[in-house]
Design a protein around this motif. Sequence first.
Motif, short mmCIF file in Angstrom:
data_model
loop_
_atom_site.label_atom_id
_atom_site.label_comp_id
_atom_site.label_asym_id
_atom_site.label_seq_id
_atom_site.Cartn_x
_atom_site.Cartn_y
_atom_site.Cartn_z
N LYS A 232 -13.02 10.10 -13.41
CA LYS A 232 -13.10 10.40 -11.98
C LYS A 232 -13.18 11.61 -11.53
CE LYS A 232 -12.00 5.92 -10.42
NZ LYS A 232 -12.54 5.51 -9.49
N ALA A 242 -4.52 12.45 -7.12
CA ALA A 242 -4.60 11.20 -6.29
C ALA A 242 -5.35 10.22 -7.00
CB ALA A 242 -4.89 11.39 -4.77
N LYS A 243 -6.48 10.72 -7.45
CA LYS A 243 -7.46 9.58 -8.05
C LYS A 243 -6.82 9.11 -9.22
CE LYS A 243 -11.51 10.13 -5.79
NZ LYS A 243 -12.54 11.04 -6.04
N ALA A 245 -3.61 8.49 -9.76
CA ALA A 245 -2.38 7.84 -9.46
C ALA A 245 -3.14 6.41 -8.87
CB ALA A 245 -1.67 8.50 -8.22
N ASP A 246 -4.21 6.55 -8.05
CA ASP A 246 -4.88 5.30 -7.72
C ASP A 246 -5.30 4.52 -8.89
OD1 ASP A 246 -4.31 6.00 -4.99
OD2 ASP A 246 -6.42 6.93 -4.57
N TYR A 247 -5.92 5.24 -9.66
CA TYR A 247 -6.45 4.26 -10.66
C TYR A 247 -5.41 3.63 -11.64
CZ TYR A 247 -10.15 2.59 -13.85
OH TYR A 247 -11.16 1.79 -14.63
N ARG A 248 -4.25 4.26 -11.83
CA ARG A 248 -2.97 3.67 -12.79
C ARG A 248 -2.61 2.42 -11.91
NH1 ARG A 248 0.86 7.74 -15.83
NH2 ARG A 248 1.54 5.68 -16.42
N LYS A 249 -2.67 2.62 -10.40
CA LYS A 249 -2.07 1.45 -9.64
C LYS A 249 -3.36 0.34 -9.80
CE LYS A 249 -1.06 0.05 -5.08
NZ LYS A 249 -1.02 0.54 -3.54
N PHE A 250 -4.52 0.53 -9.79
CA PHE A 250 -5.39 -0.57 -10.12
C PHE A 250 -5.47 -1.16 -11.25
CE2 PHE A 250 -9.61 -1.24 -12.11
CZ PHE A 250 -9.98 -2.19 -11.53
N GLU A 253 -2.47 -3.49 -11.43
CA GLU A 253 -2.63 -4.73 -10.62
C GLU A 253 -3.56 -5.72 -11.25
OE1 GLU A 253 -2.45 -2.43 -6.09
OE2 GLU A 253 -4.33 -2.90 -7.05
#
Length: 287
Positions: A232, A242-243, A245-250, A253
Motif C-alpha cells: 500500500k 491508516a492504510k 490498519a484498514d487492510y488488517r481490518k479487511f 473480515e
Amino acid sequence: MQMKKLILIAAAALCASTVNAAELSYVSAGAIKSLKLEVPAPVPWTGAVKCGHVSGEITKLHLLAQAAKSQIFSYAENEAQFNEFKAMWQPILEKFGMKIVSAEYKNNYGVLKYESPDGRVVRAFMGEKLHYNALDAADVKKVQHELLEPLEQAGMTPIASFTIKNEIFRPTFNIYYLTKPEENMDREIQLRQLMNGEDIDFDLVKDAVRTVKQDASFSLVYIGRELGFKTKLAADEAGINAKLADYRKFLTENKKDFVAARTFKLDAPIEFSGGKLNYAVNIYFFQ
C-alpha cells in the motif's frame, strides 16, 4: 501457439476440469520417449536426502499427475493413455500405503481416488519458476534435492520426484509428497513458492513459515500455509498507518490471518496529479 498455451494451462491446473482432445493432440505417442522409472541411486551431493521416493524422467504430459483432495488426475487423449497413467501411479501410491478406491476416465480426464491409512494426501510442487540453469542437468538435480530434504525433515514424506522433459516446459522437475489435508487447500501445510515481483522481507516471514530456499530477492520457497502479499502507498506517515490498519481490518473480515508488515519511506516519491506518494507498507498474511 494458442494450442500450446491451452496445453500448458491443462498441465498446470490444480483443480478438476475437462480439456478437449484437440488441445493435446500435438503431443503424439510417436513423438515422445517412454517414461523411465527407477529407484533413486545415491546422488553425489552433500545435501542428498536418503528416502524411498520413486524417481525418473517424464516426457509424456499425460503421465504428469496433478493432485487435489484425495485424488491424482491426468489429462489424457484416450483411455489407453489413462491406463498408462494408472499403471505408473498405482504402484507408487501403494508403495506408500495408499489404496486405490476408484479409477475413472471420461472426456479426456482421468482420476485415481485413494485412501491412506493415516489420512494424509498427495500434493505436488513444480520447480519450473525457480531460478537455476535449466541447461545444466546437475544444477537442476541439485535444486531438486535441496527441496526434498526439508520435506523429509518436516515429516512430509516425498513419494516421487521426476525430471520433466517436454517442449512446453524448460527442463524442470516435479516433487510429490504427503501432507495432512484441509478443507481449504490454502490452509494446508505444503511446499510452496512466494514470488510476486517485489523483493521479499524474509525476516518478517521466517517465524511464520519454514524457509526452504531463498531463491532470489523476490522468490521464497517455503513449507507452510499459502502466503499472501500486498503493498500500500500513501503521502505521509499517518496515511500509511491508516492504510495498514484498514487492510488488517479487511483481512479479519475475510478470515485471513495477518502475519507481519513493514512501513518505509520511499527513496524517491511517486508523483501523480493529486500530489506525491512518499510512504509504503509491505503486508504479509495467510490466505
